[in-house]
Motif scaffolding. Structure first.
Motif, mmCIF file in Angstrom:
data_model
loop_
_atom_site.group_PDB
_atom_site.id
_atom_site.type_symbol
_atom_site.label_atom_id
_atom_site.label_comp_id
_atom_site.label_asym_id
_atom_site.label_seq_id
_atom_site.Cartn_x
_atom_site.Cartn_y
_atom_site.Cartn_z
ATOM 1 N N PRO A 1 4.412 6.296 -4.588
ATOM 2 C CA PRO A 1 3.130 5.896 -4.296
ATOM 3 C C PRO A 1 2.454 4.801 -5.639
ATOM 4 O O PRO A 1 1.852 4.683 -5.427
ATOM 5 C CB PRO A 1 2.246 7.055 -4.025
ATOM 6 C CG PRO A 1 2.775 8.520 -4.332
ATOM 7 C CD PRO A 1 3.839 8.063 -4.619
ATOM 8 N N LEU A 2 3.523 5.263 -6.654
ATOM 9 C CA LEU A 2 2.806 4.661 -7.982
ATOM 10 C C LEU A 2 3.208 3.780 -7.695
ATOM 11 O O LEU A 2 1.560 2.360 -7.786
ATOM 12 C CB LEU A 2 3.308 5.452 -9.398
ATOM 13 C CG LEU A 2 2.790 4.754 -10.161
ATOM 14 C CD1 LEU A 2 1.542 5.112 -10.337
ATOM 15 C CD2 LEU A 2 3.468 5.135 -11.566
ATOM 16 N N ALA A 3 4.169 2.472 -7.328
ATOM 17 C CA ALA A 3 3.993 1.147 -7.561
ATOM 18 C C ALA A 3 3.089 0.252 -5.642
ATOM 19 O O ALA A 3 2.344 -0.276 -6.038
ATOM 20 C CB ALA A 3 5.603 0.742 -6.401
ATOM 21 N N GLY A 4 2.693 1.194 -5.064
ATOM 22 C CA GLY A 4 1.983 1.240 -4.073
ATOM 23 C C GLY A 4 0.442 0.970 -4.696
ATOM 24 O O GLY A 4 -0.747 0.415 -4.010
ATOM 25 N N LEU A 5 0.628 1.925 -5.335
ATOM 26 C CA LEU A 5 -1.189 1.516 -5.763
ATOM 27 C C LEU A 5 -1.346 1.052 -6.534
ATOM 28 O O LEU A 5 -2.455 0.090 -6.770
ATOM 29 C CB LEU A 5 -1.604 2.663 -7.029
ATOM 30 C CG LEU A 5 -1.967 4.450 -5.927
ATOM 31 C CD1 LEU A 5 -2.084 5.258 -6.622
ATOM 32 C CD2 LEU A 5 -2.753 4.512 -4.695
ATOM 33 N N LEU A 6 -0.238 0.250 -7.474
ATOM 34 C CA LEU A 6 -0.376 -0.525 -8.221
ATOM 35 C C LEU A 6 -0.506 -1.825 -7.246
ATOM 36 O O LEU A 6 -1.301 -3.638 -7.837
ATOM 37 C CB LEU A 6 1.000 -0.278 -9.103
ATOM 38 C CG LEU A 6 1.014 0.228 -10.348
ATOM 39 C CD1 LEU A 6 1.967 0.121 -11.464
ATOM 40 C CD2 LEU A 6 -0.195 0.034 -11.441
ATOM 41 N N LYS A 7 -0.101 -1.834 -6.520
ATOM 42 C CA LYS A 7 0.202 -3.888 -5.432
ATOM 43 C C LYS A 7 -1.367 -3.261 -4.547
ATOM 44 O O LYS A 7 -1.301 -4.388 -3.644
ATOM 45 C CB LYS A 7 1.563 -3.173 -4.521
ATOM 46 C CG LYS A 7 2.328 -3.627 -5.574
ATOM 47 C CD LYS A 7 3.548 -3.534 -4.821
ATOM 48 C CE LYS A 7 4.801 -3.624 -5.498
ATOM 49 N NZ LYS A 7 6.410 -4.061 -4.741
ATOM 50 N N ASN A 8 -2.068 -2.318 -4.832
ATOM 51 C CA ASN A 8 -3.109 -2.240 -4.028
ATOM 52 C C ASN A 8 -2.657 -2.572 -2.176
ATOM 53 O O ASN A 8 -3.743 -2.919 -1.168
ATOM 54 C CB ASN A 8 -4.254 -3.647 -4.323
ATOM 55 C CG ASN A 8 -5.429 -3.043 -4.455
ATOM 56 O OD1 ASN A 8 -5.842 -2.021 -4.744
ATOM 57 N ND2 ASN A 8 -6.651 -3.671 -4.140
ATOM 58 N N ARG A 9 -2.407 -1.159 -1.942
ATOM 59 C CA ARG A 9 -1.529 -0.981 -0.545
ATOM 60 C C ARG A 9 -2.322 -0.236 -0.243
ATOM 61 O O ARG A 9 -2.636 0.928 -0.214
ATOM 62 C CB ARG A 9 -0.308 -0.654 -0.222
ATOM 63 C CG ARG A 9 1.129 -2.031 -0.534
ATOM 64 C CD ARG A 9 1.818 -1.657 -0.563
ATOM 65 N NE ARG A 9 2.396 -2.544 -0.750
ATOM 66 C CZ ARG A 9 4.018 -3.318 -0.512
ATOM 67 N NH1 ARG A 9 4.558 -1.874 -0.477
ATOM 68 N NH2 ARG A 9 4.346 -4.109 -1.687
ATOM 69 N N MET A 10 -3.763 -0.733 1.446
ATOM 70 C CA MET A 10 -3.939 0.879 1.545
ATOM 71 C C MET A 10 -3.620 1.412 2.296
ATOM 72 O O MET A 10 -3.951 2.656 1.968
ATOM 73 C CB MET A 10 -4.965 -0.260 2.923
ATOM 74 C CG MET A 10 -6.064 0.332 3.365
ATOM 75 S SD MET A 10 -7.895 1.436 2.682
ATOM 76 C CE MET A 10 -8.353 -0.501 2.959
ATOM 77 N N TYR A 11 -2.750 1.290 2.493
ATOM 78 C CA TYR A 11 -1.710 2.603 3.084
ATOM 79 C C TYR A 11 -1.631 3.838 2.416
ATOM 80 O O TYR A 11 -1.799 4.696 2.857
ATOM 81 C CB TYR A 11 -0.484 2.159 4.291
ATOM 82 C CG TYR A 11 -0.184 3.302 4.847
ATOM 83 C CD1 TYR A 11 -0.077 3.791 6.002
ATOM 84 C CD2 TYR A 11 1.221 3.091 4.477
ATOM 85 C CE1 TYR A 11 0.585 4.349 6.800
ATOM 86 C CE2 TYR A 11 1.934 4.257 5.103
ATOM 87 C CZ TYR A 11 1.016 5.455 6.029
ATOM 88 O OH TYR A 11 2.264 6.294 7.094
ATOM 89 N N THR A 12 -1.105 3.271 1.170
ATOM 90 C CA THR A 12 -0.718 3.837 -0.017
ATOM 91 C C THR A 12 -1.783 5.597 -0.284
ATOM 92 O O THR A 12 -1.909 6.154 -0.532
ATOM 93 C CB THR A 12 -0.026 3.440 -1.182
ATOM 94 O OG1 THR A 12 0.951 2.484 -0.963
ATOM 95 C CG2 THR A 12 0.311 4.393 -2.163
#
Length: 157
Positions: free
Chosen positions: A80-91
């Motif tokens: 999930p580190l990439a999703g948090l850095l991309k600011n994805r709400m689902y992550t």
């Protein structure tokens, strides 16, 4: 050679050049600092959990001398580190559920480890898990509130 009049050619009308129309500058709505702060707290907490898990199981207080394969427990946290850095709400939403597994491990090991180093590391894991959960939950709440407010104003999110 065919005899008779030549077919008439269609003329296309000449198109006059169109002058560019000045367009007002469109700027993205500003993101409140609280949303940005919760995002960076979530990223920092997740990175801290990864670093703590690796250091704990490889050097600081491994279950077996020389490190253990239990260090692989941090692999689900890397996803999930990439999703948090991309600011994805689902992550943010599913990380707030995943973190409870690590919280449980921290509580169990804080209760059951015999040495003080293991207990301190376990309590550190519990604190990082609580910070990550709080940051993710608050981030989702703020972003939903911001989207709702923008929808009422008629501004695209």
């Amino acid at each position: 050679m065919p005899s008779g009049p030549a077919p008439a050619r269609r003329r296309t009308p000449a198109v006059a050049p169109v002058a560019p129309v000045p367009c007002p500058a469109v700027t993205a709505p500003a993101i409140p600092s609280s949303v940005s702060a919760t995002r960076w707290l979530a990223v920092a907490s997740l990175a801290g959990l990864i670093a703590l898990g690796l250091a704990w199981e490889l050097w600081l207080a491994p279950l077996r001398p020389g490190g253990s394969w239990l260090a692989l427990k941090v692999l689900p946290l890397v996803v999930p580190l990439a999703g948090l850095l991309k600011n994805r709400m689902y992550t943010y939403r599913w990380v707030s559920l995943l973190v409870w597994l690590y919280f449980t491990e921290g509580v169990v090991r804080a209760w059951s480890d015999l040495d003080g180093t293991g207990r301190a590391l376990a309590l550190g894991e519990v604190v990082l898990c609580l910070a990550l959960f709080g940051a993710c939950a608050w981030h989702v709440r703020l972003r939903l509130r911001l989207a709702r407010a923008r929808a009422l104003e008629g501004v695209a999110p």
